[in-house]
Scaffold this active site. Structure first.
Site, mmCIF file in Angstrom:
data_model
loop_
_atom_site.group_PDB
_atom_site.id
_atom_site.type_symbol
_atom_site.label_atom_id
_atom_site.label_comp_id
_atom_site.label_asym_id
_atom_site.label_seq_id
_atom_site.Cartn_x
_atom_site.Cartn_y
_atom_site.Cartn_z
ATOM 1 N N ASP A 19 0.839 -1.196 0.000
ATOM 2 C CA ASP A 19 0.000 0.000 0.000
ATOM 3 C C ASP A 19 0.876 1.249 0.000
ATOM 4 O O ASP A 19 0.524 2.278 0.554
ATOM 5 C CB ASP A 19 -0.952 0.000 1.196
ATOM 6 N N ALA A 67 2.849 8.047 8.572
ATOM 7 C CA ALA A 67 1.917 8.648 7.622
ATOM 8 C C ALA A 67 1.616 7.767 6.424
ATOM 9 O O ALA A 67 0.699 8.056 5.669
ATOM 10 C CB ALA A 67 2.474 9.989 7.150
ATOM 11 N N GLY A 68 2.364 6.731 6.207
ATOM 12 C CA GLY A 68 2.130 5.878 5.051
ATOM 13 C C GLY A 68 3.245 4.878 4.910
ATOM 14 O O GLY A 68 4.260 4.939 5.594
#
Length: 126
Positions: free
Chosen positions: A6, A41-42
């Site tokens: 992702d 954050a990711g």
């Protein structure tokens, strides 16, 4: 099993500030955090690292890992007729990984080397 990531757009990039929707995200040592450091954050996980972990930690054989990153996702997305395996008439999209470390060595997109062609003693069609 289909292996995925992702990852955000900063995956594979160096340290620095990157946009993530309306936010700025700071990537340092492969970790994406909000600039104030309050939260991850990711993801910056790339598919070569997914492959490496699937084999070295997850216990998949090389054949299982290849299938899980290519054939299975193509089938699940309804793209098995054009991609996901190396067969006549399909898109020639592939990656080459180092056989010991599974680091990315080369990338071919639609039959043309876009990274690492110099590593192979082959002639790429024009």
């Amino acid at each position: 099993v289909a292996l995925i990531t992702d990852a955000m757009g900063a995956a594979g990039m160096g340290d620095g500030l990157y946009p993530l929707g309306p936010l700025q995200v700071r990537v340092q040592d492969g970790v994406a955090m909000l600039p104030d450091g309050s939260s991850i954050a990711g993801s910056t996980l790339t598919l070569d690292r997914v492959f490496q972990r699937a084999v070295t930690v997850g216990g998949l054989t090389l054949a299982q890992a290849v299938e899980s990153l290519s054939t299975t996702p193509a089938r699940l997305l309804g793209l098995a007729g054009t991609t996901g395996s190396l067969e006549t008439g399909k898109l020639a999209d592939l990656v080459a990984l180092d056989s010991a470390t599974y680091d990315l060595v080369a990338v071919m997109r639609r039959g043309h080397w876009v990274l690492g062609a110099e590593r192979f003693d082959v002639v790429t069609p024009a």
